[in-house]
Design a protein around this motif. Structure first.
Motif, PDB file in Angstrom:
ATOM      1  N   ILE A   1       6.319   2.782  -1.555  1.00 37.24           N
ATOM      2  CA  ILE A   1       6.063   3.494  -0.017  1.00 37.24           C
ATOM      3  C   ILE A   1       5.350   4.807  -0.755  1.00 37.24           C
ATOM      4  O   ILE A   1       4.438   4.983  -0.629  1.00 37.24           O
ATOM      5  CB  ILE A   1       7.698   3.929   0.656  1.00 37.24           C
ATOM      6  CG1 ILE A   1       8.181   2.863   1.639  1.00 37.24           C
ATOM      7  CG2 ILE A   1       7.246   4.916   1.842  1.00 37.24           C
ATOM      8  CD1 ILE A   1       9.154   2.969   2.472  1.00 37.24           C
ATOM      9  N   MET A   2       5.844   5.613  -1.407  1.00 40.86           N
ATOM     10  CA  MET A   2       5.114   6.674  -2.516  1.00 40.86           C
ATOM     11  C   MET A   2       4.141   6.316  -3.275  1.00 40.86           C
ATOM     12  O   MET A   2       2.799   7.121  -3.260  1.00 40.86           O
ATOM     13  CB  MET A   2       6.398   6.821  -3.251  1.00 40.86           C
ATOM     14  CG  MET A   2       7.450   8.012  -2.373  1.00 40.86           C
ATOM     15  SD  MET A   2       6.276   9.334  -1.833  1.00 40.86           S
ATOM     16  CE  MET A   2       7.738   9.821  -0.267  1.00 40.86           C
ATOM     17  N   GLY A   3       4.179   5.041  -3.830  1.00 43.41           N
ATOM     18  CA  GLY A   3       2.806   4.322  -4.654  1.00 43.41           C
ATOM     19  C   GLY A   3       2.369   3.992  -3.292  1.00 43.41           C
ATOM     20  O   GLY A   3       0.286   4.236  -3.992  1.00 43.41           O
ATOM     21  N   VAL A   4       2.536   3.418  -2.076  1.00 39.58           N
ATOM     22  CA  VAL A   4       0.901   3.275  -1.385  1.00 39.58           C
ATOM     23  C   VAL A   4       0.032   4.524  -1.171  1.00 39.58           C
ATOM     24  O   VAL A   4      -1.427   4.571  -1.067  1.00 39.58           O
ATOM     25  CB  VAL A   4       0.997   2.973  -0.350  1.00 39.58           C
ATOM     26  CG1 VAL A   4       0.040   2.942   0.717  1.00 39.58           C
ATOM     27  CG2 VAL A   4       1.638   1.742  -0.265  1.00 39.58           C
ATOM     28  N   VAL A   5       1.080   5.971  -1.511  1.00 37.12           N
ATOM     29  CA  VAL A   5      -0.108   7.150  -1.358  1.00 37.12           C
ATOM     30  C   VAL A   5      -0.193   7.900  -2.292  1.00 37.12           C
ATOM     31  O   VAL A   5      -1.586   7.963  -2.860  1.00 37.12           O
ATOM     32  CB  VAL A   5       0.622   7.870  -0.540  1.00 37.12           C
ATOM     33  CG1 VAL A   5       0.216   9.183  -0.123  1.00 37.12           C
ATOM     34  CG2 VAL A   5       0.403   7.611   1.366  1.00 37.12           C
ATOM     35  N   TYR A   6       0.064   7.508  -3.809  1.00 36.45           N
ATOM     36  CA  TYR A   6       0.285   8.736  -4.601  1.00 36.45           C
ATOM     37  C   TYR A   6      -0.703   7.139  -6.171  1.00 36.45           C
ATOM     38  O   TYR A   6      -0.614   8.054  -7.433  1.00 36.45           O
ATOM     39  CB  TYR A   6       1.666   8.790  -5.010  1.00 36.45           C
ATOM     40  CG  TYR A   6       2.115   9.707  -4.329  1.00 36.45           C
ATOM     41  CD1 TYR A   6       1.217  11.609  -4.524  1.00 36.45           C
ATOM     42  CD2 TYR A   6       3.033   9.681  -3.718  1.00 36.45           C
ATOM     43  CE1 TYR A   6       1.732  12.150  -3.889  1.00 36.45           C
ATOM     44  CE2 TYR A   6       2.975  11.211  -2.948  1.00 36.45           C
ATOM     45  CZ  TYR A   6       2.328  12.152  -2.893  1.00 36.45           C
ATOM     46  OH  TYR A   6       2.566  12.892  -1.926  1.00 36.45           O
ATOM     47  N   ASN A   7      -0.671   6.388  -5.609  1.00 39.72           N
ATOM     48  CA  ASN A   7      -1.100   5.100  -7.344  1.00 39.72           C
ATOM     49  C   ASN A   7      -1.846   4.940  -7.427  1.00 39.72           C
ATOM     50  O   ASN A   7      -2.267   4.410  -8.222  1.00 39.72           O
ATOM     51  CB  ASN A   7      -0.152   3.584  -7.060  1.00 39.72           C
ATOM     52  CG  ASN A   7       1.418   4.323  -7.528  1.00 39.72           C
ATOM     53  OD1 ASN A   7       1.677   5.123  -7.146  1.00 39.72           O
ATOM     54  ND2 ASN A   7       2.128   2.705  -6.803  1.00 39.72           N
TER      55      ASN A   7
END
Length: 297
Positions: free
Chosen positions: A80-86
């Motif tokens: 979930i975080m990776g969708v924003v930060y990756n």
């Protein structure tokens, strides 16, 4: 019920037309801040009060919510975080997270939607799951950060719309602006959300933290160390829930609770910004800051 994705390939093509986020976005500043994690139980409660999501989560063939809740969070949280930060890898994170839901479908049993078929990639259902994270993001900012200006609130909500577009699903259920989003959440709470069996089981499980299944530490140590912080987190989550949801779930919330919540919120607002960024941010977010050379002091 609206149809799910026609195919993973066509969704991927649409998703990749949406540009990933960078360090100049407000969502980078706030989503990975650990204060946002304090709204996790509020978001989860709002999710599983949706009859379709509650039905999916309660089915042991579709979800490990009740058998491996900590391991489930460990797997899904970075995605979930990776969708924003990756960065460029955000597309892969979005595709992976979306496609994990391809086989999640079934029939609701009980409640007002009894007998209705569902698919997790129905945009109305998938967007509600996303919307609970957006709700929790704004609720934790309002409680634990300095106030947003109107322009910042509008910008952050626009970025949350962009976040949802990365999944490549229909935008039909997504409100166009922040006031419309607030009205949408209010409507969902009033007319669609129910104290589902899943929501009530979750309430009972987190109400007695010793019963939460986990494989992180020895059982005796878990029972010794975790009840106090989990109960504290649950208290904060109750404070962040819409009042109507507390009422539907029969969560008590007194004037004394509200005063205590405001005192704790003031302490969090004062202390958390003083922590080093490595402690203040989720590891996925901090790694993104380091990758981009973004100031984190």
């Amino acid at each position: 019920m609206s149809s799910p994705l026609p195919s993973a390939g066509s969704a991927s093509a649409r998703t990749h037309a949406v540009q990933p986020f960078g360090p100049d976005s407000l969502i980078w500043r706030y989503l990975g801040d650990l204060r946002n994690a304090l709204g996790g139980r509020a978001a989860t409660t709002l999710q599983v009060m949706h009859p379709a999501i509650g039905a999916a989560v309660s089915d042991p063939e579709l979800s490990v919510f009740f058998t491996e809740p900590i391991a489930r969070l460990r797997r899904s949280g970075p995605l979930i975080m990776g969708v924003v930060y990756n960065g460029p890898g955000a597309h892969h994170s979005a595709d992976t997270l979306r496609d994990m839901h391809l086989q999640i479908k079934g029939t609701i049993t009980g409640g007002t939607k009894d007998g209705k078929h569902f698919h997790a990639l129905d945009p109305e259902i998938f967007y509600w799951a996303h919307a609970t994270f957006v709700y929790a993001l704004f609720a934790t900012i309002d409680a634990f950060h300095d106030p947003l200006t109107t322009a910042q609130r509008d910008q952050l909500y626009a970025e949350c719309r962009h976040w949802y577009r990365l999944y490549g699903l229909s935008e039909r259920p997504m409100p166009p602006d922040y006031p419309s989003f607030v009205a949408y959440v209010d409507r969902m709470c009033a007319t669609e959300l129910e104290p589902t069996e899943t929501a009530l089981r979750g309430k009972a499980m987190f109400g007695d933290p010793k019963t939460i299944p986990q494989d992180e530490i020895p059982g005796w140590l878990w029972r010794l160390l975790t009840p106090l912080p989990i109960r504290f987190h649950t208290f904060l989550s109750r404070g962040l829930m819409p009042p109507l949801i507390r009422e539907k779930m029969n969560y008590s919330w007194t004037a004394t609770d509200e005063r205590r919540f405001r005192v704790v919120a003031r302490v969090i607002r004062t202390v958390l910004p003083r922590l080093p960024a490595r402690l203040r941010y989720n590891p996925v977010a901090f790694a993104a800051f380091e990758r981009e050379g973004w100031p984190t002091s």
